[in-house]
Design a protein around this motif. Structure first.
Motif, PDB file in Angstrom:
ATOM      1  N   ALA A  33      -3.962 -10.718   5.207  1.00  0.00           N
ATOM      2  CA  ALA A  33      -2.831 -10.613   4.130  1.00  0.00           C
ATOM      3  C   ALA A  33      -3.212 -10.389   2.866  1.00  0.00           C
ATOM      4  O   ALA A  33      -4.061 -10.881   2.295  1.00  0.00           O
ATOM      5  CB  ALA A  33      -1.880 -11.815   4.097  1.00  0.00           C
ATOM      6  N   ASN A  34      -2.594  -9.254   2.264  1.00  0.00           N
ATOM      7  CA  ASN A  34      -2.980  -8.638   0.856  1.00  0.00           C
ATOM      8  C   ASN A  34      -1.760  -9.476   0.029  1.00  0.00           C
ATOM      9  O   ASN A  34      -0.586  -9.155  -0.037  1.00  0.00           O
ATOM     10  CB  ASN A  34      -2.985  -7.184   0.840  1.00  0.00           C
ATOM     11  N   ARG A  48      -5.961  -2.158  -2.965  1.00  0.00           N
ATOM     12  CA  ARG A  48      -5.182  -2.653  -2.089  1.00  0.00           C
ATOM     13  C   ARG A  48      -5.263  -1.569  -0.671  1.00  0.00           C
ATOM     14  O   ARG A  48      -5.252  -2.130   0.552  1.00  0.00           O
ATOM     15  CB  ARG A  48      -3.563  -2.576  -2.533  1.00  0.00           C
ATOM     16  N   VAL A  49      -5.041  -0.507  -0.896  1.00  0.00           N
ATOM     17  CA  VAL A  49      -4.876   0.357   0.253  1.00  0.00           C
ATOM     18  C   VAL A  49      -6.481   0.560   1.105  1.00  0.00           C
ATOM     19  O   VAL A  49      -6.365   0.454   2.116  1.00  0.00           O
ATOM     20  CB  VAL A  49      -4.602   2.080  -0.258  1.00  0.00           C
ATOM     21  N   GLU A  99      -6.429  -2.611   3.011  1.00  0.00           N
ATOM     22  CA  GLU A  99      -5.690  -2.271   4.382  1.00  0.00           C
ATOM     23  C   GLU A  99      -6.205  -1.274   5.275  1.00  0.00           C
ATOM     24  O   GLU A  99      -6.148  -1.641   6.482  1.00  0.00           O
ATOM     25  CB  GLU A  99      -4.057  -1.636   3.925  1.00  0.00           C
ATOM     26  N   VAL A 143      -2.195  -6.020   9.501  1.00  0.00           N
ATOM     27  CA  VAL A 143      -2.370  -6.296   7.995  1.00  0.00           C
ATOM     28  C   VAL A 143      -0.730  -6.527   7.277  1.00  0.00           C
ATOM     29  O   VAL A 143       0.089  -5.874   7.895  1.00  0.00           O
ATOM     30  CB  VAL A 143      -2.692  -5.007   7.297  1.00  0.00           C
ATOM     31  N   ASN A 146       1.307  -6.719   3.608  1.00  0.00           N
ATOM     32  CA  ASN A 146       1.002  -6.579   2.196  1.00  0.00           C
ATOM     33  C   ASN A 146       2.206  -7.348   1.370  1.00  0.00           C
ATOM     34  O   ASN A 146       3.401  -7.039   1.865  1.00  0.00           O
ATOM     35  CB  ASN A 146       1.227  -5.103   1.978  1.00  0.00           C
ATOM     36  N   GLU A 190       3.367  -7.720  -2.399  1.00  0.00           N
ATOM     37  CA  GLU A 190       3.230  -7.673  -3.819  1.00  0.00           C
ATOM     38  C   GLU A 190       4.305  -8.537  -4.538  1.00  0.00           C
ATOM     39  O   GLU A 190       5.306  -8.696  -4.572  1.00  0.00           O
ATOM     40  CB  GLU A 190       3.568  -6.233  -4.274  1.00  0.00           C
TER      41      GLU A 190
END
Ligand code: NCD
Length: 320
Positions: A59-60, A70-71, A74, A84, A86, A88
């Motif tokens: 998990a980002n 971030r990319v 991922e 994954v 994400n 924000e």
């Protein structure tokens, strides 16, 4: 606060979390760089892929803007076969620590195995690391102005690809060092890997406090700092970490501190130019330098994916 340098290791010395490069041994850093190098492929060739993290989930959790980091986390996770998610998150700082932990517990119940965390406040990755279940890993993707460990690793990898003899290098870190987590992580990585000639090159207002970066030569004139350098690490003006009053005027800054082709000529002819991005073209660096033959800025981006693959594999790879 827990001792980061030991908290991130398992009892057998292997890496469980990556919160800082400070305290990691040269052998540990070299092993990660070696592993990362194995994932680097030339452009136009299919990227390195494996299924080593098949069945795991990453998990980002980012509360500060990020594109590349971030990319690349991922892509790194996906290229190793992990799933994954994400998130924000826009959290007010009052509720941040708590809400972050609630989110982490929720995702942990959904069998997330690793959290990649970026936050503008100091201590958030450690806070999460101190609360997750024993099988879960936390990777810092940038902590306040303090550290950005995967950036430090990818910068070291980028340097190593063209200048592997670290002991002989003169590295100039240039610009807003005071507010830069990249500068701090680069410093720890390069020191540990054997670079002794490290220069801090910044106007007085952007120079770090005297107690930090011990042993680095300090230059408050760009031309002095660039002379005969092998590696030039340019930094972005971290406007978001400055008060209005401290913001330098872009044009004036470029006049005294911008890396132009003429100034680059003061460094060694084969010097490489780096920048973690995002770049302020025409403020800290001229476009013709950023896009010029000595720039390795795009290699840094490519290496970022490889380094994050290496780190993810290191912390999660031993898992059944
Ligand atoms: C850096 C960061 O966020 O610290 N960017 C990045 O991760 N590539 C540098 C910066 O923002 O200037």
């Amino acid at each position: 606060m827990p001792d980061l340098t030991t908290e991130q290791l398992r009892p057998d010395g292997s890496l469980r979390h990556l919160l800082t490069l400070e305290g990691l041994s040269r052998a540990q850093l070299e092993r990660l760089l070696e592993r990362a190098q194995g994932f680097v492929r030339p452009l136009g060739v299919r990227p390195a892929m494996s299924q080593t993290l098949n069945g795991t989930t990453v998990a980002n959790l980012f509360t500060e803007p990020s594109t590349r980091t971030r990319v690349s986390f991922e892509l790194a996770a996906k290229r190793l076969g992990a799933a994954v998610v994400n998130l924000e998150m826009q959290l007010s700082s009052r509720v941040k620590g708590e809400s972050m932990l609630d989110t982490v517990y929720t995702l942990q119940s959904m069998q997330v195995d690793a959290f990649v965390i970026r936050d503008a406040e100091a201590g958030v990755p450690q806070l999460v690391a101190a609360h997750v279940a024993p099988h879960v890993s936390v990777l810092s993707a940038g902590e306040a102005h303090l550290s950005h460990p995967t950036q430090g690793l990818l910068d070291a990898l980028t340097i190593r690809q063209s200048k592997p003899r670290f002991g002989e290098l003169t590295v100039a870190i240039v610009g807003d060092i005071r507010h830069s987590r990249v500068a701090r992580s680069d410093w720890h990585a390069l020191r540990t890997l054997g670079v002794t000639q490290l220069r801090l090159v910044a106007p007085p207002a952007l120079m770090p406090d005297a107690g930090e970066f011990a042993g680095g030569a300090r230059h408050t004139r760009l031309e002095d700092g660039l002379k005969n350098a092998d590696v030039i690490v340019m930094l972005r003006i971290q406007k978001e970490r400055m008060g209005e009053a401290d913001l330098p005027d872009g044009k004036q800054y470029f006049g005294a501190w911008g890396l132009t082709r003429e100034r680059l000529a003061l460094a060694r002819p084969d010097a490489i130019v780096m920048h973690p991005q995002p770049m302020n073209r025409g403020i800290e660096i001229a476009s013709e330098v950023a896009d010029g033959p000595q720039s390795v800025i795009r290699d840094q981006v490519r290496n970022g994916v490889a380094v994050r693959m290496a780190v993810l594999e290191e912390v999660l790879g031993g898992r059944r």
